[in-house]
Design an enzyme around this catalytic site. Structure first.
Site, mmCIF file in Angstrom:
data_model
loop_
_atom_site.group_PDB
_atom_site.id
_atom_site.type_symbol
_atom_site.label_atom_id
_atom_site.label_comp_id
_atom_site.label_asym_id
_atom_site.label_seq_id
_atom_site.Cartn_x
_atom_site.Cartn_y
_atom_site.Cartn_z
ATOM 1 N N ASP A 1 14.311 0.704 10.566
ATOM 2 C CA ASP A 1 13.414 -0.215 11.258
ATOM 3 C C ASP A 1 12.591 0.552 12.285
ATOM 4 O O ASP A 1 13.098 1.464 12.959
ATOM 5 C CB ASP A 1 14.234 -1.313 11.946
ATOM 6 N N LEU A 2 11.329 0.182 12.422
ATOM 7 C CA LEU A 2 10.456 0.824 13.402
ATOM 8 C C LEU A 2 10.925 0.594 14.835
ATOM 9 O O LEU A 2 10.502 1.295 15.752
ATOM 10 C CB LEU A 2 9.023 0.313 13.256
ATOM 11 N N LYS B 1 -3.846 -4.603 15.727
ATOM 12 C CA LYS B 1 -4.537 -3.404 15.272
ATOM 13 C C LYS B 1 -5.435 -2.829 16.368
ATOM 14 O O LYS B 1 -5.615 -1.604 16.466
ATOM 15 C CB LYS B 1 -5.337 -3.704 14.006
ATOM 16 N N ASN C 1 -9.804 -4.187 9.163
ATOM 17 C CA ASN C 1 -11.070 -4.867 9.418
ATOM 18 C C ASN C 1 -10.853 -6.124 10.261
ATOM 19 O O ASN C 1 -11.790 -6.616 10.885
ATOM 20 C CB ASN C 1 -11.758 -5.211 8.102
ATOM 21 N N LEU D 1 0.818 -1.210 0.000
ATOM 22 C CA LEU D 1 0.000 0.000 0.000
ATOM 23 C C LEU D 1 0.852 1.260 0.000
ATOM 24 O O LEU D 1 0.534 2.240 -0.674
ATOM 25 C CB LEU D 1 -0.944 0.015 1.199
ATOM 26 N N GLY E 1 3.477 1.166 8.420
ATOM 27 C CA GLY E 1 4.519 0.178 8.636
ATOM 28 C C GLY E 1 4.064 -0.946 9.541
ATOM 29 O O GLY E 1 3.128 -0.806 10.328
ATOM 30 N N GLY E 2 4.760 -2.086 9.446
ATOM 31 C CA GLY E 2 4.452 -3.230 10.290
ATOM 32 C C GLY E 2 4.265 -4.488 9.467
ATOM 33 O O GLY E 2 4.228 -4.451 8.234
ATOM 34 N N TYR F 1 -2.548 -10.708 14.288
ATOM 35 C CA TYR F 1 -2.426 -9.503 13.465
ATOM 36 C C TYR F 1 -3.580 -8.546 13.770
ATOM 37 O O TYR F 1 -3.370 -7.344 14.003
ATOM 38 C CB TYR F 1 -2.414 -9.884 11.988
#
Length: 273
Positions: free
Chosen positions: A53-54, A146, A114, A16, A74-75, A142
């Site tokens: 890197d985060l 979120k 979602n 994305l 990111g992730g 995952y």
């Protein structure tokens, strides 16, 4: 906020992020791009890229200085082999982004999903469309990450007045791929228009947006899009004849909003009907 201040986009090399960077740059946004992976292809006009890197809190904070908005895409973008695979990028990385936003006085747009709501049944006789304040029902680790990210934003708004917009992305692909996408599809152009609105909005507080195009069959109802002055312009209906027959043979997948994610690690001895 302002479209004239730089915007930091994490996850810029991802599926994305790469396309979003091109669309935002074309609209005149000054971008600072970052990802743990190299940026694929040429940089968009006026953009800079830092491979990072985060997990490096100091580096993320430095990248955010002077920015008006952090688009946090990111992730790890899927379930992977389990909880450990998403721990650093999706949990620690999210914390580092919000700390950077607090120090920079920036707004965060968090790419939620979602799948934080995947175990809600699909709308029908027994279930209505989900509203923005519905209960979380994550379908995977995952999806759980979120939930964590959304609530990190809630904490930073209540305690530190850091504004954030939780974008609950459906199926963001070039075209809708199956019958489920008649409800969940989110076009790349609608995503870019949303991000421009989220960057430019005068005030958001802690806001929630269902990340889907204008699909009549949507699983989702009201949200905070009026704060942004944003409405999607595309719709999956243009592909209905092509995709409405593309369903799985698994009743578990077809019953819940999260689709195939709900079936991941489903116990073999537990019924699926």
């Amino acid at each position: 906020m302002s479209l004239h201040r730089p915007v930091l986009l994490t996850g810029a090399s991802g599926r994305l992020g790469h396309g979003l960077a091109a669309r935002l740059a074309a609209a005149g946004v000054v971008l600072r791009l970052t990802d743990r992976h190299a940026f694929p292809g040429a940089l968009p006009p006026g953009a800079s890229f830092t491979q990072q890197d985060l997990g490096d809190a100091a580096a993320i904070a430095e990248l955010a200085l002077g920015c008006g908005t952090i688009l946090h895409f990111g992730g790890v973008p899927n379930e992977g082999p389990g909880f450990e695979s998403i721990l650093d990028a999706n949990l620690r990385g999210c914390f580092h982004v919000y700390e950077a936003a607090r120090a920079a006085g920036a707004r965060v747009v968090f790419a939620s999903s979602n799948h934080a709501f995947g175990f809600h049944p699909r709308p029908g006789e027994a279930a209505a469309r989900l509203e923005a304040d519905c209960a979380y029902r994550p379908d995977t680790f995952y999806g759980l990450s979120k939930v964590y990210g959304e609530q990190m934003g809630r904490l930073y708004w209540d305690k530190h007045a850091v504004e954030s917009v939780q974008l609950r992305i459906g199926s963001c692909t070039a075209t809708p791929q199956d019958a489920r996408a008649l409800a969940t599809w989110f076009s790349h152009d609608d995503l870019a228009r949303f991000c421009l609105a989220a960057i430019a909005a005068p005030r958001t507080g802690w806001a929630v947006i269902w990340g889907a195009s204008a699909n009549p069959a949507s699983f989702w109802g009201g949200d905070d899009r009026a704060l942004l002055g944003w409405e999607p312009q595309d719709s999956a209906e243009a592909w209905r004849a092509e995709i409405e027959g593309r369903v799985s043979a698994d009743p578990l997948v077809e019953r819940f909003q999260g689709g195939a994610f709900c079936a991941l690690d489903w116990p073999p001895g537990r019924g699926r009907g």
